[in-house]
Structures are given as structure tokens and as C-alpha cells.
Enzyme design. Structure first.
Site, PDB file in Angstrom:
ATOM      1  N   GLU A  40     -39.080 119.821  20.189  1.00 30.33           N
ATOM      2  CA  GLU A  40     -37.705 120.295  20.172  1.00 30.33           C
ATOM      3  C   GLU A  40     -37.348 120.823  18.796  1.00 30.33           C
ATOM      4  O   GLU A  40     -37.874 120.345  17.772  1.00 30.33           O
ATOM      5  CB  GLU A  40     -36.732 119.164  20.514  1.00 30.33           C
ATOM      6  CG  GLU A  40     -36.721 118.748  21.961  1.00 30.33           C
ATOM      7  CD  GLU A  40     -35.685 117.663  22.232  1.00 30.33           C
ATOM      8  OE1 GLU A  40     -35.178 117.064  21.261  1.00 30.33           O
ATOM      9  OE2 GLU A  40     -35.376 117.419  23.414  1.00 30.33           O
ATOM     10  N   ARG A  60     -31.005 101.961  31.487  1.00 33.34           N
ATOM     11  CA  ARG A  60     -30.933 100.509  31.274  1.00 33.34           C
ATOM     12  C   ARG A  60     -29.705 100.206  30.429  1.00 33.34           C
ATOM     13  O   ARG A  60     -29.008 101.104  29.978  1.00 33.34           O
ATOM     14  CB  ARG A  60     -32.186 100.019  30.542  1.00 33.34           C
ATOM     15  CG  ARG A  60     -32.445 100.783  29.245  1.00 33.34           C
ATOM     16  CD  ARG A  60     -33.610 100.231  28.462  1.00 33.34           C
ATOM     17  NE  ARG A  60     -34.066 101.128  27.409  1.00 33.34           N
ATOM     18  CZ  ARG A  60     -33.498 101.273  26.226  1.00 33.34           C
ATOM     19  NH1 ARG A  60     -32.401 100.610  25.940  1.00 33.34           N
ATOM     20  NH2 ARG A  60     -33.988 102.103  25.325  1.00 33.34           N
ATOM     21  N   HIS A  87     -36.093 106.654  13.333  1.00 33.28           N
ATOM     22  CA  HIS A  87     -35.534 107.036  14.633  1.00 33.28           C
ATOM     23  C   HIS A  87     -34.997 105.833  15.409  1.00 33.28           C
ATOM     24  O   HIS A  87     -34.765 105.921  16.614  1.00 33.28           O
ATOM     25  CB  HIS A  87     -36.562 107.775  15.494  1.00 33.28           C
ATOM     26  CG  HIS A  87     -37.097 109.012  14.848  1.00 33.28           C
ATOM     27  ND1 HIS A  87     -36.327 110.131  14.606  1.00 33.28           N
ATOM     28  CD2 HIS A  87     -38.338 109.304  14.358  1.00 33.28           C
ATOM     29  CE1 HIS A  87     -37.062 111.048  14.012  1.00 33.28           C
ATOM     30  NE2 HIS A  87     -38.281 110.581  13.846  1.00 33.28           N
ATOM     31  N   LYS A 119     -39.359 112.715  29.537  1.00 36.11           N
ATOM     32  CA  LYS A 119     -38.345 113.492  28.823  1.00 36.11           C
ATOM     33  C   LYS A 119     -38.399 114.973  29.227  1.00 36.11           C
ATOM     34  O   LYS A 119     -37.373 115.636  29.311  1.00 36.11           O
ATOM     35  CB  LYS A 119     -38.527 113.331  27.316  1.00 36.11           C
ATOM     36  CG  LYS A 119     -38.078 111.981  26.781  1.00 36.11           C
ATOM     37  CD  LYS A 119     -38.144 111.949  25.271  1.00 36.11           C
ATOM     38  CE  LYS A 119     -37.531 110.665  24.719  1.00 36.11           C
ATOM     39  NZ  LYS A 119     -38.244 109.470  25.124  1.00 36.11           N
TER      40      LYS A 119
END
Length: 669
Positions: A200, A292, A235, A116
Site C-alpha cells: 500500500e 473481534r 505498528h 486483507k
């Protein structure tokens, strides 16, 4: 085009790929573990190869064994599905080395998006908007915490190698940071073998909007519009829809073009999803790219009229994209609800068990069921507890939502706890109907979603009693037919009694409340009816059983219910929910009278991940004691109060049965 492909996955996605391959005339090879030896995807495929024991790390995650299976069966390509090896660059490289086509992006694209933090750097160079955050190499707690302190709380900790909500934690204050970081790193290490984290800024009212992109190896790229995946728990997505409500054409085009720019920045090929956070002011930020096919791809298929698995196969075989951007149009609206074996009222703990009864709603042009299980299958501890995906479509959002609610009401599952009632409450709550969406939706609307619906039982108790007496009568008729004299009065079911009324007495329990029921069988002409007395209220009942269906007439009100009867448990499935009853027998005893064990028990089957205390330790209320993991989800067992740990019965790595005593705990007096 390929003549044979291997599917390196299991369950619902394996079945989904097999269906499209079959339509295209392509043979399929399944792979399986011990737990999946008789699974649906194995039975659907043309061939199947055994990989190993049930844990995925000993079977589905063994890339070399999967390659061996492809070579042994002559499969020219491997479809990885999602999860497992789908975003594993080393596996993709191994396919390339063995001259087997990987039905997905090239190695470089997977590696670019696999981290990430690296992905953020690439997107920054490509001028794709980013959420403020720290994506650096220094992973010391001090540096990560300073980054969080500097950008201000709340922040989101994310595993750089993560996905599916694993290795993610919201941290709301500086004091919570260290514990949250430790938990996220531990979960990331367990799920991905990599505990590298990024930090973040956490937006408090964002929507999670993702763009479906497709690229071929001839330089063509398109986006197949967007999906709104804002409604999440832990999440992980719960209900997805396409298109996103309130999306203007200009914003859709801007996000779509950014998504294509993201894909082209890494030389992408095949199906991919670029995920964005959409803020209330219309600004959007790149979050990550999934290299994907996504779990929620069916809603895109419904609104675009395209088969995305077919697109994947054609692109992997070297063909051009089937459509240009100007040929793609949005038609109608679609929802997907994920049916899970989990207890939504107990922090979404995963459940295990046997699907004793499974009756999905009827499929049609409006309703689709993607599943990998059948009635009688087991939901095991080894894999994700998703039972099925329910996908609905109609010409607009209101009509599609109405179909979703109806289909959820018609979904019948018995044998394991499911989230169906939770999904129904969510889909029908006012804020969801009004499309007032953001990623904190479930927490914000708990009162509307987790309410306990009142079950008055005015009709349901008599229906359960009627079912039992009819079932007994049917059984008596069957037994009588087997005797030497089937016409004997002792074998009749027409209420014949010598000088006395035909009366049944039984006790039914619902939600721990017992109801004495008296049933008097009457004759009227050639037919029978029943007077059923519940707490002094008598109702006139008639009915018949056909298979799993009870057709009843209660005081002139005719209705139907699907019945599941297992020993002394009776479940009535109706449009207004499922009603569970227990038939109480006089000699049953008190099953709950087990005494106080003085210990803390496992809430589920799982693996002991971490033991945080030792025998003799004094602990405080809510202090973490042990951590269990099941179905890719962690659960922390905390001290119920101040006290002392007297003994610990399991070590790290041990398998634990649900209900097993984990440790002996003495409360402080």
C-alpha cells in the site's frame, strides 16, 4: 441466555470476560497451559481445563482441544477473546459443526476479512474509500516490487492474514524493498502460517482512527463512535483515546456510516472494528476490519456507558442490540495506556521476569485496571508481555489526560523492566497534550519522549539511607523480642552506645555512581532522629516504615515513598518517578568484570528464527547475522563491524536464554 461459556484465551482478556459473565450469572470455564497453571484467569473461572505445554501452538491454538474442553464441561458457547483463535475461520466452523456457539461473527465474515487483499476488493465493491495499493494474487518479488516502484515510496508491506503489527514493514526506497519484503514474509509465516503480502501507499501524516461497530442477526447495526489509535510503536498501539480529538459530528457520522456499510457488506454479526487512515485534509481510507473485540475496547465502554462484552453475549444468544443508534451518546473522554514488560529505551525489546512488586493505582469511577497478573507472577517468553491496561475517564480530554499522568506516576512495578516511564513522558509531552497526533508521533517527538529525567537525589538518597537504618532497627527489635532478655541494651534500637556515637556507614550506588553515606543516630526526648551526611551535606531525618511505605521528614519536608527492598537493591517509588539504588558491600567484587568474550549475546530470552551466516564467513558492519524471536517480536543481531564469524552456537528453532553467547565474532584488525 447461556448458562455456561468457555473462554478460549488467557490473561487480561480472559479475566475481563469472566467479570461480565459473573455479573450476568453465567458460569465460566478457563483453559490453560503449563505456564498458566496458577494464573489469575484460571483462579477466577468456575472451572478450568488443561490444554498442553506452554507454547501457544501446543495449547491455546489447538482448536480441537478447546472444543473438547467445551464439550466436557457443558459450555454452550465459546468466547475467543482477541488473538489466538479469535479470527480463525476454521475454528469458527468447528464450533458450528459441534453445535457450540462462537461468540463472534459467522465464518463467512471472518473469511472475508481474514485476507486483507480480499477485504480490499469487497470494500471497493461496497464503495468504501481505499488507500492506493496492490492486492493481487501474484506474489513474486518482481511484481510486488514493481507495484511499489509504480506507486512511489514510501510503501507499507502488510501480511494479508496479519494483525497486531505482525508481518508489516515500512519501505522507504527501492533499495530497501527486497530485505523488507523478506523480513515481513518471514514474520508473517511465523505468526500466521501465511506469508501472502499486499503493498500500500504509505501516508506520511495519517491518523489511525477506528470505528466500533455492532451488528445483530436481526438486521440491526450501530456504531459506538471512534477511537484514535495513532500513537504506535512497531505498528502496535501504545495509547488509545476516545473520542478522537478534533472530530466533527459530520466526519464522525461519515466514518460511522462507512463502517456500518463495511460490516453489512460481509453479513457481519457481533462486535467488530473498522480501521481507517484519516488524512490531514479530512479524507479517510479503509484499512482493515478486525472481526473481534479490540484490546482498546474499554475506552469505548467508558464514553458510551456500555459493556461491550455483555453486548457480545446478548447478540450471540440471538437477542437484539441493546441500543439503537439514536440512543447512543458520547460522555466525556477516555484514555488507555498499555503497561508492557519491555525496554522502551532499547527498541522496545520485550522483557521477562517475576513481578516481585506490583501496586497499581486505586480503581475508581475514573480509573480502571484490566489485568491478568498478580504480584509474584512471571512474565514469560511464551506470550505477549502486556502486564495490564490502564484506562482513565473524565468529563473532557484535559482532565482525563491529567488523570492518566497521575495514575501512571502511581503505578509501581518491580522485578521486570516496564514502559511506564515512557508512557508518562509520552502522555505529558507538549505535542500529545495539544493532540497533534499522527502515526509517526513517537519517531517525530523522540526528544520529548525518551529524555533522561534528571534525578538530583537531594531527598531520595537520604530517604534510601533512612529506610535502611530504620529497617535494620526494626529487624533488631524483632530479634530482641525473641531473646531471653529483651530489655538488654544490646537489643535496644535507641542509639545506646558506651562512650561513643551511634554511627552507620554505607555506600549507595545510583546510575553507576557511588555515594558514601554516614548516618548518626541522635536522641531528642523520647524519640530518635538521624543526621545523614551525603558528600558533606548533612540533613536532619525522621521517619517510620509501615508495610511497603516509608513516611519521612527530611529537613522539615514530609513525604512518602513506596519501597521495594530485594537483597541489596532498593527502589523508591515517588510521584516524580522511581529511584533505584544498590547497596554496595566491601566484599562484593566487580560483577561487571567478565572480560571480552569475543562474541555476540542474546538480548533476551527467545527462539532462534534464522541463522543467516555460517562459521568462517567474512561479514561487513551491520550485516544481519541471526534473527531471534520472543513474545511475537523479531530482533535481528547484526555485525558490530567488519570481521569474521568464527563459530555459531545455536541452530534454527533452538530456545536461547537472554545473555547467552550466540556466535563467536572476530573483528577485522
Amino acid at each position: 441466555m447461556f448458562t455456561k461459556i468457555l473462554i478460549a484465551n488467557r490473561g487480561e482478556i480472559a479475566c475481563r470476560v469472566i467479570k461480565t459473565a459473573r455479573q450476568m450469572g453465567i458460569l465460566t470455564v478457563a483453559v490453560y497451559s503449563d505456564a498458566d497453571a496458577d494464573s489469575l484467569h484460571v483462579n477466577m473461572a468456575d472451572e478450568a481445563i488443561y490444554l498442553g505445554p506452554s507454547p501457544s501452538r501446543e495449547s491455546y491454538l489447538l482448536g480441537e482441544k478447546v472444543i473438547e474442553a467445551a464439550k466436557r464441561t457443558g459450555a454452550q458457547a465459546i468466547h475467543p477473546g482477541y488473538g489466538f483463535l479469535s479470527e480463525n475461520a476454521e475454528f469458527c466452523r468447528l464450533c458450528e459443526k459441534e453445535n457450540i456457539v462462537f461468540i463472534g461473527p459467522p465464518v463467512a465474515a471472518i473469511e472475508a476479512m481474514g485476507s486483507k487483499s480480499a477485504a480490499k476488493n469487497i470494500m471497493e465493491q461496497a464503495k468504501v474509500p481505499l488507500v492506493p495499493g496492490y492486492h493481487g494474487d501474484d506474489q513474486s518479488t518482481e511484481v510486488l516490487k514493481k507495484a511499489a516502484d509504480d506507486m512511489g515510496y514510501p510503501v507499507l508491506l502488510k501480511a494479508t492474514a496479519g494483525g497486531g503489527g505482525k508481518g508489516m514493514r515500512q519501505v522507504w526506497s527501492s533499495e530497501e524493498f527486497s530485505e523488507g519484503l523478506a523480513a515481513a514474509k518471514r514474520e508473517a509465516k511465523s505468526s500466521f502460517g501465511d506469508d501472502t503480502m499486499l503493498v500500500e501507499k504509505y501516508l506520511t501524516q495519517p491518523r489511525h482512527v477506528e470505528i466500533q461497530v455492532f451488528c445483530d442477526n436481526h438486521g440491526n447495526a450501530v456504531y459506538l463512535f471512534e477511537r484514535d489509535c495513532s500513537v504506535q510503536r512497531r505498528h502496535q498501539k501504545v495509547i488509545e483515546e476516545a473520542p478522537a480529538p478534533g472530530m466533527s459530528e459530520d466526519l464522525r457520522a461519515a466514518m460511522g456510516e462507512s463502517a456500518i456499510k463495511s460490516a453489512q457488506a460481509i453479513g457481519y454479526q457481533g462486535a467488530g472494528t473498522v480501521e481507517f487512515l484519516l488524512d490531514v485534509d479530512g479524507s479517510f481510507y479503509f484499512m482493515e476490519m478486525n472481526t473481534r473485540l479490540q484490546v482498546e475496547h474499554p475506552v469505548t465502554e467508558f464514553i458510551s456507558g456500555q459493556d461491550l462484552v455483555e453486548w457480545q453475549l446478548r447478540v450471540a444468544a440471538g437477542e437484539n442490540l441493546p441500543k439503537r443508534q439514536d440512543e447512543l451518546k458520547i460522555k466525556g473522554h477516555a484514555f488507555e495506556a498499555r503497561i508492557y514488560a519491555e525496554d522502551a529505551n532499547n527498541d522496545f525489546l520485550p522483557a521477562t521476569g517475576t513481578l516481585d512488586f506490583l501496586q497499581p493505582p486505586l480503581e475508581s469511577e475514573h480509573v480502571r485496571i484490566d489485568t491478568g497478573v498478580r504480584q509474584g507472577d512471571e512474565v514469560s517468553v511464551f506470550y505477549d508481555p502486556m502486564i495490564a491496561k490502564l484506562i482513565v475517564w473524565d468529563e473532557n480530554r484535559d482532565k482525563a489526560l491529567q488523570r492518566l499522568a497521575k495514575a501512571l506516576a502511581e503505578y509501581r512495578i518491580n522485578g521486570v523492566v516496564t514502559n511506564i516511564d515512557f508512557l508518562y513522558n509520552l502522555a505529558t509531552c507538549p505535542a500529545f497534550v495539544e493532540a497533534d497526533l499522527d502515526t509517526g508521533f513517537i519517531d517525530k517527538h523522540q526528544a520529548d519522549i525518551f529524555h533522561e529525567s534528571e534525578q538530583a537525589l537531594a531527598d531520595e538518597l537520604p530517604m534510601a539511607a533512612l529506610y535502611l537504618v530504620l529497617a535494620n532497627a526494626n529487624n533488631a527489635k524483632e530479634q530482641g523480642a525473641k531473646t531471653n532478655d529483651p530489655h538488654s541494651p544490646w537489643n535496644t534500637t535507641n542509639a545506646w552506645r558506651l562512650n561513643e556515637a551511634h554511627i552507620h556507614q554505607l555506600t549507595l550506588s545510583h546510575n553507576d555512581v557511588e555515594y558514601p553515606v554516614t548516618i548518626e543516630q541522635k536522641r531528642q526526648g523520647s524519640s530518635s532522629f538521624y543526621l545523614i551526611d551525603v558528600d558533606g551535606t548533612k540533613v536532619d531525618c525522621q521517619g517510620r516504615i509501615e508495610g511497603d511505605m516509608l513516611h519521612s521528614n527530611i529537613n522539615g519536608y514530609r513525604s512518602n515513598a513506596t519501597i521495594v527492598h530485594n537483597q541489596n537493591q532498593i527502589s523508591l517509588f515517588r510521584q516524580n518517578g522511581v529511584f533505584n539504588f544498590t547497596q554496595i558491600f566491601a566484599d562484593c567484587g566487580d560483577l561487571d568484570d567478565q572480560g571480552d568474550q569475543g562474541g555476540l549475546c542474546a538480548p533476551m530470552n527467545g527462539t532462534m528464527v534464522s541463522v543467516l551466516v555460517k562459521a568462517g564467513d567474512k561479514v561487513e558492519k551491520d550485516q544481519p547475522l541471526v534473527i531471534m524471536e520472543a513474545m511475537k517480536m523479531e530482533h535481528t543481531i547484526r555485525a558490530p563491524g567488519d570481521g569474521k564469524v568464527e563459530a555459531i552456537y545455536f541452530n534454527e528453532g533452538d530456545m536461547v536464554d537472554g545473555g547467552a553467547e550466540l556466535l563467536a565474532f572476530a573483528a577485522e584488525e
